[in-house]
Design an enzyme around this catalytic site. Structure first.
Site, mmCIF file in Angstrom:
data_model
loop_
_atom_site.group_PDB
_atom_site.id
_atom_site.type_symbol
_atom_site.label_atom_id
_atom_site.label_comp_id
_atom_site.label_asym_id
_atom_site.label_seq_id
_atom_site.Cartn_x
_atom_site.Cartn_y
_atom_site.Cartn_z
ATOM 1 N N GLY A 162 0.655 -5.862 3.426
ATOM 2 C CA GLY A 162 -0.590 -5.842 2.780
ATOM 3 C C GLY A 162 -0.346 -5.668 1.156
ATOM 4 N N SER A 163 -1.377 -6.794 0.499
ATOM 5 C CA SER A 163 -1.546 -6.584 -0.643
ATOM 6 C C SER A 163 -1.279 -5.868 -1.865
ATOM 7 C CB SER A 163 -2.166 -8.029 -1.517
ATOM 8 O OG SER A 163 -1.494 -9.397 -1.194
ATOM 9 N N GLY A 164 -0.804 -5.420 -2.820
ATOM 10 C CA GLY A 164 -0.743 -4.257 -4.072
ATOM 11 C C GLY A 164 0.222 -3.865 -4.202
ATOM 12 N N HIS A 165 1.380 -3.914 -3.657
ATOM 13 C CA HIS A 165 2.874 -3.799 -3.825
ATOM 14 C C HIS A 165 3.361 -4.472 -4.155
ATOM 15 C CE1 HIS A 165 1.039 -1.129 -0.416
ATOM 16 N NE2 HIS A 165 1.254 -1.740 0.970
ATOM 17 N N LYS A 221 7.615 -3.949 8.458
ATOM 18 C CA LYS A 221 6.837 -2.250 8.121
ATOM 19 C C LYS A 221 6.341 -1.269 8.619
ATOM 20 C CE LYS A 221 5.309 -2.252 3.405
ATOM 21 N NZ LYS A 221 4.906 -4.213 3.758
ATOM 22 N N ASP A 258 0.139 -3.863 10.760
ATOM 23 C CA ASP A 258 1.814 -5.098 10.660
ATOM 24 C C ASP A 258 1.955 -4.996 12.048
ATOM 25 O OD1 ASP A 258 0.312 -4.241 8.348
ATOM 26 O OD2 ASP A 258 2.709 -4.280 7.265
ATOM 27 N N HIS A 312 0.499 3.553 0.123
ATOM 28 C CA HIS A 312 -1.416 3.693 -0.028
ATOM 29 C C HIS A 312 -1.821 4.498 -0.097
ATOM 30 C CE1 HIS A 312 0.907 1.172 3.759
ATOM 31 N NE2 HIS A 312 0.661 0.063 3.283
#
Lengths: 328, 328
Positions: free
Chosen positions: A54-57, A105, A110, A219
């Site tokens: 996911g994005s945001g990391h 991860k 995922d 998250h």
């Protein structure tokens, strides 16, 4: 929600566009995908390495694409797994015939989507291996996970696998090197404030003015307990004890990462590093190398994680090898 | 106040301790001071370069100490100028007999204290020159400043002066290179949230839930105006127009820095870079190189600044030269 964005549904698209514009010397985006790859992919004679999530990391994961690290990173929507077709595009773009290692991860989405992509790639004749990173010692099973979560320790897996692949080692050796890191790395984090996914517009959870949460995931998934805010030294002690109790670190050499979650000033990360370095010294554990900064964030969450990787000669050599990945 | 610290009066001490522990391969701290220096200082035959200022702007300034950049950085308390005796210690530690250049951000306290240190050093027979950086186009005069403030553009001055000094150029040439950057660099920032100085325990200012401030300084000093939160593209446009109107950038090559103030996710910085790159292209301005990340922060303030440096051959070569400074 206060964010420097344009449209909530365009954040990943525009971020990727800005990212490849900024790093166009070495990186490019596969057209009509969310995949960032080395410009020279596939590299002849070399195993390809793909990660993502996911994005945001950010800077994970596109920031780790480059010579000596990842060949491709696949971005999902914010805190959402990338789809199998995107992962498949990445695999196809980096396979030079030597096979591809997926570094995943451990989150249910995922694992499922990378698995599906691996099957599709195998069907096209590409050999694919996987390593699933689960370094977070905080909790077994969680909101998005069966088993332990994968967090900042994943960056060390990227680095070591990437360096070994860069020597043109075969896929089995690259996978073994990644497994070696996975087996010897442990992490744990703390959150002082939540973060807000742009599409939802609301904080992922709430914390009282004087409260923090030990063991929160990247998250905002629940951790172990909520307690009144403690001193930096005490928080670092709590996290480190739990990490050290989980693996045999006696008399070992380690690599340490103090990872900011997004809104924690560097000043505070170095105050934590000071304590971690002192505690490890007391325990007879030697720090081989350290990374203090933002490596796997949670948007604008305040908090940090500690990662301790027990190193051997292979890992030391791989950590010290050159890379041109923008964020390492 | 939610911070990962121990005692409010120990944050700088403990941060510096952690910082030199983390970077002990190349850096050290002068005993009983807040001065971080290259371990090999003074470097024979080379002009020494000293910068510094209040703490809370990490990685500035200690993160820029290293071969090819600063020889020493002097840390004051949070958002407070370092004292003349500390600056003097830095000057003495880095002078190899070739003289020392002081790179000062234009704040009244910094200018006064670095001036006083320069006089004391001259009295001890050390040749000292100064460059005062004032790249912030937002306001003339401000809470702590007469004239324009020095902000993130200062990092480019560090880099170019450091690279030129590394060639063993004489003090006059190193100073001229620094002045060249100073004369060609412009910056401007925006704040979406305030920050809290540990010793005060209270936010430096307040902003409404839907409000931002254009032109805020790196200590939370007032900017130009408070307006409802705008899109990333519009904010970037506003800042960039003000920067470009202030200097002749026509048909030039530039270096660009998108600098996060502390709590702004990297995702948002790249969304800003995307727009800045697009606008510069429209104007016929070519980006030679870019830096997107946290270079001069304001503790946990949300916001960012844009810096545009018009480059010539000397600046390009100096920006591209190697450095082992931890944060560049």
């Amino acid at each position: 929600m206060k964010k420097v964005i344009n449209h909530t549904d365009a954040v990943v698209e525009e971020m990727l566009d800005g990212f490849v514009k900024a790093h166009s010397n070495t990186l490019k985006r596969l057209p009509d995908t969310t995949v960032v790859v080395r410009k020279d992919a596939p590299v002849s004679g070399k195993v390809g390495i793909v990660s993502g999530g996911g994005s945001g990391h950010e800077p994970a994961h596109a920031g780790y694409v480059g010579k000596g690290m990842l060949d491709a990173a696949v971005a999902g929507e914010v805190f959402t797994s990338p789809t199998p077709d995107q992962v498949l595009e990445a695999i196809k773009a980096v396979d030079s015939g030597e096979g591809v290692l997926l570094i995943i991860k451990n989150y249910t989405g995922d694992v499922m989507n990378f698995d599906m992509a691996a099957e599709l790639a195998e069907a096209e004749g590409i050999t694919v291996e996987k390593v699933i990173v689960n370094d977070d010692v905080a909790v077994e099973d969680s909101t998005f996970t069966s088993g332990r979560r994968g967090i900042a320790g994943t960056v060390f897996v990227h680095k070591v696998a990437g360096a070994v692949a860069d020597t043109n080692a075969p896929l089995s050796e690259v996978k073994a090197a990644a497994e070696n890191v996975k087996n010897n790395v442990r992490s744990m984090g703390v959150a002082l404030s939540p973060c807000t996914v742009p599409a939802s517009g609301k904080p992922s959870f709430t914390l009282e003015e004087d409260e923090m949460e030990i063991g929160t995931g990247i998250h905002g998934e629940p951790g172990i307990e909520r307690v009144p805010l403690q001193s930096a030294d005490r928080i670092a002690h709590t996290l480190l004890e739990k990490i050290l109790a989980d693996h045999d670190y006696d008399n070992s050499e380690v690599a340490v990462m103090i990872n900011g979650m997004g809104a924690t000033p560097e000043m505070e990360l170095y105050i934590v590093y000071r304590q971690v370095a002192g505690l490890l010294k007391e325990r007879g554990i030697t720090i081989y190398a350290n990374w203090v900064g933002e490596y796997m964030t949670s948007l604008e969450m305040a908090g940090f994680s500690i990662t301790v990787l027990k190193v051997d000669d292979q890992i030391k050599s791989a950590l010290s090898a050159k890379t041109d990945a923008p964020a390492f």
